[in-house]
Design a protein around this motif. Structure first.
Motif, mmCIF file in Angstrom:
data_model
loop_
_atom_site.group_PDB
_atom_site.id
_atom_site.type_symbol
_atom_site.label_atom_id
_atom_site.label_comp_id
_atom_site.label_asym_id
_atom_site.label_seq_id
_atom_site.Cartn_x
_atom_site.Cartn_y
_atom_site.Cartn_z
ATOM 1 N N VAL A 41 33.221 42.115 83.834
ATOM 2 C CA VAL A 41 34.546 41.661 83.404
ATOM 3 C C VAL A 41 34.666 41.738 81.884
ATOM 4 O O VAL A 41 35.685 42.170 81.335
ATOM 5 C CB VAL A 41 34.802 40.216 83.885
ATOM 6 C CG1 VAL A 41 36.108 39.685 83.311
ATOM 7 C CG2 VAL A 41 34.813 40.158 85.406
ATOM 8 N N GLU A 42 33.613 41.321 81.188
ATOM 9 C CA GLU A 42 33.652 41.224 79.723
ATOM 10 C C GLU A 42 33.303 42.538 79.033
ATOM 11 O O GLU A 42 33.455 42.660 77.812
ATOM 12 C CB GLU A 42 32.686 40.136 79.241
ATOM 13 C CG GLU A 42 33.052 38.732 79.674
ATOM 14 C CD GLU A 42 32.645 38.435 81.117
ATOM 15 O OE1 GLU A 42 32.998 37.348 81.607
ATOM 16 O OE2 GLU A 42 31.967 39.285 81.747
ATOM 17 N N MET A 43 32.781 43.510 79.755
ATOM 18 C CA MET A 43 32.397 44.791 79.163
ATOM 19 C C MET A 43 32.925 45.892 80.073
ATOM 20 O O MET A 43 32.203 46.470 80.892
ATOM 21 C CB MET A 43 30.873 44.872 79.004
ATOM 22 C CG MET A 43 30.304 43.795 78.104
ATOM 23 S SD MET A 43 28.484 43.783 78.055
ATOM 24 C CE MET A 43 28.185 45.292 77.127
ATOM 25 N N PRO A 91 29.221 39.632 74.549
ATOM 26 C CA PRO A 91 29.756 38.377 75.102
ATOM 27 C C PRO A 91 28.626 37.408 75.396
ATOM 28 O O PRO A 91 27.530 37.806 75.807
ATOM 29 C CB PRO A 91 30.457 38.826 76.381
ATOM 30 C CG PRO A 91 29.817 40.126 76.740
ATOM 31 C CD PRO A 91 29.474 40.779 75.439
ATOM 32 N N MET A 92 28.878 36.111 75.184
ATOM 33 C CA MET A 92 27.848 35.111 75.432
ATOM 34 C C MET A 92 27.570 34.957 76.928
ATOM 35 O O MET A 92 26.493 34.520 77.313
ATOM 36 C CB MET A 92 28.280 33.762 74.838
ATOM 37 C CG MET A 92 28.413 33.782 73.328
ATOM 38 S SD MET A 92 26.811 34.005 72.511
ATOM 39 C CE MET A 92 27.358 34.531 70.882
ATOM 40 N N ARG A 93 28.520 35.316 77.749
ATOM 41 C CA ARG A 93 28.345 35.273 79.188
ATOM 42 C C ARG A 93 28.990 36.517 79.798
ATOM 43 O O ARG A 93 29.951 37.064 79.241
ATOM 44 C CB ARG A 93 28.988 34.016 79.794
ATOM 45 C CG ARG A 93 28.350 32.706 79.345
ATOM 46 C CD ARG A 93 26.932 32.560 79.880
ATOM 47 N NE ARG A 93 26.354 31.277 79.540
ATOM 48 C CZ ARG A 93 25.553 31.074 78.482
ATOM 49 N NH1 ARG A 93 25.279 32.080 77.664
ATOM 50 N NH2 ARG A 93 25.049 29.883 78.254
ATOM 51 N N ILE A 94 28.454 36.981 80.913
ATOM 52 C CA ILE A 94 29.044 38.105 81.620
ATOM 53 C C ILE A 94 29.280 37.717 83.075
ATOM 54 O O ILE A 94 28.655 36.781 83.587
ATOM 55 C CB ILE A 94 28.156 39.364 81.573
ATOM 56 C CG1 ILE A 94 26.788 39.081 82.228
ATOM 57 C CG2 ILE A 94 28.027 39.883 80.158
ATOM 58 C CD1 ILE A 94 25.945 40.322 82.431
ATOM 59 N N HIS A 95 30.188 38.435 83.740
ATOM 60 C CA HIS A 95 30.473 38.223 85.148
ATOM 61 C C HIS A 95 30.591 39.583 85.820
ATOM 62 O O HIS A 95 31.407 40.417 85.405
ATOM 63 C CB HIS A 95 31.755 37.413 85.333
ATOM 64 C CG HIS A 95 31.670 36.037 84.754
ATOM 65 N ND1 HIS A 95 31.982 35.769 83.425
ATOM 66 C CD2 HIS A 95 31.296 34.855 85.299
ATOM 67 C CE1 HIS A 95 31.807 34.480 83.189
ATOM 68 N NE2 HIS A 95 31.387 33.908 84.302
ATOM 69 N N GLN A 115 24.850 39.406 91.869
ATOM 70 C CA GLN A 115 25.656 39.084 90.692
ATOM 71 C C GLN A 115 24.994 37.982 89.863
ATOM 72 O O GLN A 115 24.926 38.071 88.635
ATOM 73 C CB GLN A 115 27.062 38.670 91.134
ATOM 74 C CG GLN A 115 27.871 39.831 91.706
ATOM 75 C CD GLN A 115 29.004 39.370 92.587
ATOM 76 O OE1 GLN A 115 28.845 39.221 93.791
ATOM 77 N NE2 GLN A 115 30.162 39.149 91.990
ATOM 78 N N ARG A 116 24.512 36.957 90.543
ATOM 79 C CA ARG A 116 23.847 35.865 89.838
ATOM 80 C C ARG A 116 22.592 36.351 89.113
ATOM 81 O O ARG A 116 22.269 35.869 88.025
ATOM 82 C CB ARG A 116 23.496 34.764 90.833
ATOM 83 C CG ARG A 116 22.900 33.514 90.176
ATOM 84 C CD ARG A 116 22.808 32.364 91.154
ATOM 85 N NE ARG A 116 21.888 32.648 92.261
ATOM 86 C CZ ARG A 116 22.255 32.907 93.494
ATOM 87 N NH1 ARG A 116 23.542 32.955 93.810
ATOM 88 N NH2 ARG A 116 21.365 33.147 94.446
ATOM 89 N N ALA A 146 20.397 36.281 83.859
ATOM 90 C CA ALA A 146 19.539 36.940 82.872
ATOM 91 C C ALA A 146 20.254 37.096 81.535
ATOM 92 O O ALA A 146 19.684 36.843 80.468
ATOM 93 C CB ALA A 146 19.103 38.305 83.395
ATOM 94 N N HIS A 147 21.522 37.506 81.598
ATOM 95 C CA HIS A 147 22.284 37.659 80.363
ATOM 96 C C HIS A 147 22.476 36.305 79.678
ATOM 97 O O HIS A 147 22.341 36.201 78.446
ATOM 98 C CB HIS A 147 23.649 38.288 80.657
ATOM 99 C CG HIS A 147 24.445 38.580 79.430
ATOM 100 N ND1 HIS A 147 24.296 39.742 78.709
ATOM 101 C CD2 HIS A 147 25.385 37.847 78.775
ATOM 102 C CE1 HIS A 147 25.116 39.715 77.667
ATOM 103 N NE2 HIS A 147 25.791 38.575 77.692
#
Length: 392
Positions: free
Chosen positions: A136-138, A96-100, A237-238, A243-244
């Motif tokens: 969330v994405e993984m 994913p281009m972004r993770i949360h 979390q940030r 970093a991702h």
């Protein structure tokens, strides 16, 4: 420069690279590119998946002789002779281009005994528990995060859903989205480039936590040698999300993974160009979708509009296939006329940068069939967004 679309992929190769790059997607190696450093921040331990890859290698010669598959006109699916539905070739190939990260109160640790053993060790070495988290994405990954008393080191225990032994990373904030640190990833992963602010170790903590002391000493040495920013308790979390994002921005700027990275991840195995092309196509598609999603103007358009993004790292073959597939499906050109137009596009892509080539090619199309520049995004890279003509 050959900009013809790839037209055939053997079923054995497809299966093999599906597995391999599912591994890369789950690994999610965060290599943050900066002016002074390239560092792997975190990777998922994927031993069971790696074993599946190795088993697929043993079956590779047999699968090579299986029936072939072809790629449809726009290159979006692999279609077999007996397939009732196309096989989505982007499934799990690109991280994913972004993770949360989200707090998780009831994480199901597969090797809880190992996690507990590491947790006790960290608590004894001045690390304070910040909680368990999931992505969330993984959904296959979870992590337990600790923070040192001086707030300069983030320690994370990580595990995936494939029964792999948990592994540990000690990370620190270098600023501007860059992270440094040490970890014990599996051998089948993209190696640290020269100049990395970090180190990989080969320890396995299934039987004991022996090796953690050496990893921590190395991490503390790196902290002392670099300008490191403290991480607040409410910034965990940030810390990982930024970093991702920085890593994926770097991947976007380079158009995805390079051939040498793919081959390094497979222990130096030489890959056929058709396989590299397919993998890089997956990245180009995912990057294009992400860039298009950054435009507010695109969100105002009706559903079903066809938009493509052009940026400095767009691959000529990808742009050529996108345009060729669209105009072939549009069926507004005579065969000879389309061949001539595509020949002009090929010349443009050979002579100019991607953005300039597509801008110069546009006036060569009949006015009613031209794509229109509807927006330009500036971050994470400068990209021109074009709306293709719509016909009922």
């Amino acid at each position: 420069m050959n900009v013809d679309g790839h037209t055939q992929v053997r079923s054995g190769e497809t299966l093999f690279f599906k597995i391999v790059f599912s591994v890369l997607a789950f690994i999610g190696a965060v290599v943050v590119l900066g002016i002074l450093a390239i560092v792997v921040l975190y990777l998922l331990l994927v031993r069971r998946v790696t074993e599946r890859v190795r088993r697929s290698l043993e079956e590779f010669e047999e699968l090579e002789n299986a029936r072939g598959r072809t790629i449809d006109a726009v290159g979006s699916h692999l279609i077999g002779e007996d397939d009732s539905e196309p096989v989505d070739r982007w499934e799990a190939d690109v991280p994913p281009m972004r993770i949360h990260l989200v707090p998780a109160n009831a994480v199901r640790w597969i090797d809880i005994a190992v996690v507990d053993r590491i947790s006790v060790w960290l608590a004894r070495h001045d690390f304070h528990l910040q909680g368990d988290f999931e992505l969330v994405e993984m959904a296959n990954e979870r992590l337990r995060v600790y923070l040192s008393s001086d707030k300069l080191l983030v320690a994370a225990i990580r595990q995936d859903d494939f029964g792999n032994t948990p592994y540990v990373e000690f990370c620190f904030d270098l600023g501007a989205g860059q992270r440094g640190g040490v970890s014990n990833p599996p051998p089948d992963t993209i190696p640290l480039p020269q100049g990395a602010v970090g180190r990989h170790f080969n320890y396995d903590f299934e039987a004991s936590v022996r090796g953690l002391s050496k990893m921590l000493d190395c991490a503390r040495t790196l902290v002392a040698e670099n300008r490191v920013l403290p991480v607040p308790n409410d910034g965990i979390q940030r810390f990982f999300e930024e970093a991702h994002a920085a890593e994926m921005n770097t991947r976007i700027a380079h158009g995805g993974l390079m051939r040498y990275e793919l081959e390094a991840a497979l222990g130096g195995r030489r890959l056929a160009s058709v396989d590299v092309d397919e993998i890089q196509w997956n990245w180009q598609e995912a990057i294009e979708q992400f860039l298009v999603a950054q435009s507010v103007r695109v969100m105002e358009l009706d559903d079903g509009e066809d938009i493509f993004a052009v940026y400095d790292a767009s691959r000529s073959s990808f742009l050529f296939d996108r345009v060729q597939g669209f105009y072939e499906d549009l069926d507004e050109f005579e065969t000879d006329q389309l061949k001539s137009v595509l020949g002009e596009l090929e010349i443009m892509l050979q002579r100019f940068s991607p953005r300039e080539a597509m801008a110069r090619f546009r006036p060569l199309l009949p006015e009613a069939l031209r794509y229109d520049l509807i927006d330009q995004v500036r971050t994470p890279v400068v990209a021109d967004l074009y709306l293709l003509p719509h016909y009922e």
